[in-house]
Design an enzyme around this catalytic site. Sequence first.
Site, PDB file in Angstrom:
ATOM      1  N   CYS A 161       9.542 -57.863 -72.093  1.00 22.94           N
ATOM      2  CA  CYS A 161       9.624 -59.174 -72.873  1.00 22.94           C
ATOM      3  C   CYS A 161       9.469 -59.069 -74.450  1.00 22.94           C
ATOM      4  O   CYS A 161       8.716 -58.408 -74.847  1.00 22.94           O
ATOM      5  CB  CYS A 161       8.250 -59.933 -72.247  1.00 22.94           C
ATOM      6  SG  CYS A 161       8.755 -60.448 -70.554  1.00 22.94           S
TER       7      CYS A 161
ATOM      8  N   THR B  73      25.872 -19.116 -75.944  1.00 19.99           N
ATOM      9  CA  THR B  73      25.357 -18.448 -75.369  1.00 19.99           C
ATOM     10  C   THR B  73      24.369 -18.833 -74.132  1.00 19.99           C
ATOM     11  O   THR B  73      23.458 -19.944 -74.569  1.00 19.99           O
ATOM     12  CB  THR B  73      24.287 -17.354 -76.093  1.00 19.99           C
ATOM     13  OG1 THR B  73      25.372 -16.688 -77.231  1.00 19.99           O
ATOM     14  CG2 THR B  73      23.515 -16.147 -75.699  1.00 19.99           C
TER      15      THR B  73
ATOM     16  N   GLN C  48      19.286 -37.835 -59.526  1.00 21.50           N
ATOM     17  CA  GLN C  48      18.293 -38.121 -58.944  1.00 21.50           C
ATOM     18  C   GLN C  48      17.858 -37.579 -57.303  1.00 21.50           C
ATOM     19  O   GLN C  48      16.943 -37.725 -56.846  1.00 21.50           O
ATOM     20  CB  GLN C  48      17.866 -39.752 -58.974  1.00 21.50           C
ATOM     21  CG  GLN C  48      17.496 -40.318 -60.079  1.00 21.50           C
ATOM     22  CD  GLN C  48      16.036 -39.760 -60.678  1.00 21.50           C
ATOM     23  OE1 GLN C  48      15.445 -39.554 -59.650  1.00 21.50           O
ATOM     24  NE2 GLN C  48      15.860 -40.158 -61.632  1.00 21.50           N
TER      25      GLN C  48
ATOM     26  N   GLY D 133      21.686 -33.148 -67.339  1.00 22.94           N
ATOM     27  CA  GLY D 133      22.288 -34.271 -66.756  1.00 22.94           C
ATOM     28  C   GLY D 133      23.471 -34.873 -67.472  1.00 22.94           C
ATOM     29  O   GLY D 133      24.482 -35.232 -67.085  1.00 22.94           O
ATOM     30  N   THR D 134      22.854 -35.291 -68.563  1.00 20.45           N
ATOM     31  CA  THR D 134      23.838 -36.150 -69.517  1.00 20.45           C
ATOM     32  C   THR D 134      24.966 -35.302 -69.992  1.00 20.45           C
ATOM     33  O   THR D 134      26.122 -35.846 -70.148  1.00 20.45           O
ATOM     34  CB  THR D 134      22.760 -36.413 -70.814  1.00 20.45           C
ATOM     35  OG1 THR D 134      21.834 -37.342 -70.428  1.00 20.45           O
ATOM     36  CG2 THR D 134      23.752 -37.297 -71.779  1.00 20.45           C
TER      37      THR D 134
END
Length: 730
Positions: free
Chosen positions: A323, A237, A179, A71-72
Amino acid sequence: MKPVYLDFNATTPIAPEVANTMKPFLEEFFGNPSSSHWFGIQTRKAVEEARKQVADLLGAYPDEIIFTSGGTESNNYAIKGIAFARRDRGNHIVTSSIEHPAVIEVCRFLEKHDFRITYLPVDEFGLVNPADLEEAITSQTILVSIMHANNEVGTIQPISELASIAHRHDAVFHCDAAQSVGKIPVIVNDLGVDLLSIAGHKLYAPKGIGALYIRRGITLEKMIHGADHEQNLRAGTENILEIAGLGKACEIAARDLDKNMRHMKSMRDRLHDKLSESGLDFRLNGHPENRLPNTLSLSFYKVEANTVLSELDDVAASAGAACHSDQVDVSAVLEAMQVPIEYAMGTIRLSTGRSTTDEDIDFAAKRIVEVVSRFQDQGDEPACIVPTSDIKLTHFTHGMGCACKIEPDVLESILRKLPQPIHDKILVGTSTADDAAVYMLSDDQAVVVTLDFFTPIADDPYTFGQIAAANAMSDLYAMGATPLFGLNIVAFPTKRLPLSVLEDVLRGAQSKADEAGIFIIGGHSIEDPELKYGMVAVGIVHPDRIWRNAGIKPGDALVLTKPIGTGVLSTALKRGLLDASQEQMLNQTMSALNATTYSVLKDYQVNACTDVTGFGLLGHLTEMSVHSGMDVDIIADQVPALDGVLELIAANVVPGGTLANLRHVSGMIEWNLARPLQLLLCDAQTSGGLLASVPKEMAAEILAKLKAKGLTAAIIGHAKGEGSGKIFVR
């Protein structure tokens, strides 16, 4: 028991049918699809069959599908490809504020190349308002890129309406559907998109494979150059093994879509209902109806998501916030949706899959209630407490050891605003970055006092107590002082942990006090949601024999008495990446007193000294060099490091404190090193060794004596001469 997996939005397992389809291309069919002989023809057939399977799922033509690495890459190619192909028509791109980094970071890159990016806001449900797109779009807009369904909260965007607006203004529309494909219907003509990205590992295909739908007539600037593979759009390829797997996964997704949608939604809603019945205080993120059937993003009131998930080690899920000692990092999606911080910090994403069962959901719900209730319960009765046999202390904290220190820049900005106490009895105070305060009692005696405490750095309570006590006393040794006594300081979560844990922590600390020959003669404790332990350590020193961190002399040798890397290894321990021998090595290093080092150094001239803890080797050395007005040379290859640290850094196992240290010292360091070594030298240590500046003529003798005592000591550099305190690392 095997943990319950509820993180299907992060990745999915390879479906058995997919694995079977891939197997012949692992064992038998290996030909290059570009070859004209029989071997190449067999693999070419597989590629084209997979292309058709992907196209069928999307309602597209096979020639509109090209295969990518995931996807990237598909997002990168779509956005950059249009940006550079249409640059002569305009430089404006519109996207949303809740896109995946694979879109946002591409847009940030294009901003550096004179493209103007508009980031559309979303409402409290994470929805883009089409009216906002209509207002933002201009005659210079060449591309609109909006995700189909959000990966964190599952909200499904009105893509067809948004695409229609883009087309009315002659802009191309790209959709990141990583997604949504395989979870809900994704038909390109119904959506009206020109480009659409797929990630194989989100729909039960392997990782490292994806596809990009390119509508006929859309031209992209080529990004990967070479031969004419993939219709001369993407050189390289073809990855036959994974392409075949992606094709089969798309076939299964199309075949079983309705059944899978119903099942995933049923499991998601069962989990939501059970948590709602529990009485826990949480809010649902995302659209209550118009969202992916498997996605449940919940924000629990006033808890910290990563701490919950660390303790919830038998349920796999994802956190929406992290945090740190000085801030809460909330995901861009939750921030854009304006989720209140007291809820956002406790956000957990739970995503169901095809294999999720009623038993999985019931178990996960029970465990989530048990863990979160320990944080939210405010009554007098103890909440559920973990059995002693199941306790791993590093799973009960958001950060570990001295890596939890407030960032140096933040701390310094506060301390600069406070008045500096001045008195002739104060020999070492707050005006420098020394390890302890020193107050004169008489002409030949001064008292040295320090305080140190932190969250668990080891899983075993007894070991944690040993390490914390050793770390506190280290400040005395670093000042040239002899320890006298200690006072305990404790914050303990009585509703999360049994009191036997505290007993073991205190026994561990007492063992180190015994080793140092001192008493622990009191202390203070409070109730706190997170375990913290430390010690006030008191010692004595002759006023003329105080070791300060200022005082480096030209030509001095710098001696380090313990290997570095405990921050990285501790992070690896928390993530379950250390074996038993590595964990033992780590604990032995951190629990070792610096008393042996002190016993050697006290017989020599020490011009400056510090112990290496949370600010890392270079952070503490910078304090020494700046306060001494001395430039310093460091030879990285001579700095001792614990085994396996660089390999873990290469795998991105790096604590946040280490990254903060690197940022803090960057202006004072002249590097000639690769980034992994930079991170190693800035690694946030707990109970590290002493760093002493000694006359060069004494250094070899000192080093020999330290090594004879069994210490992993080294001469790591020297003082160049007077200057601004700059450190030259080579």
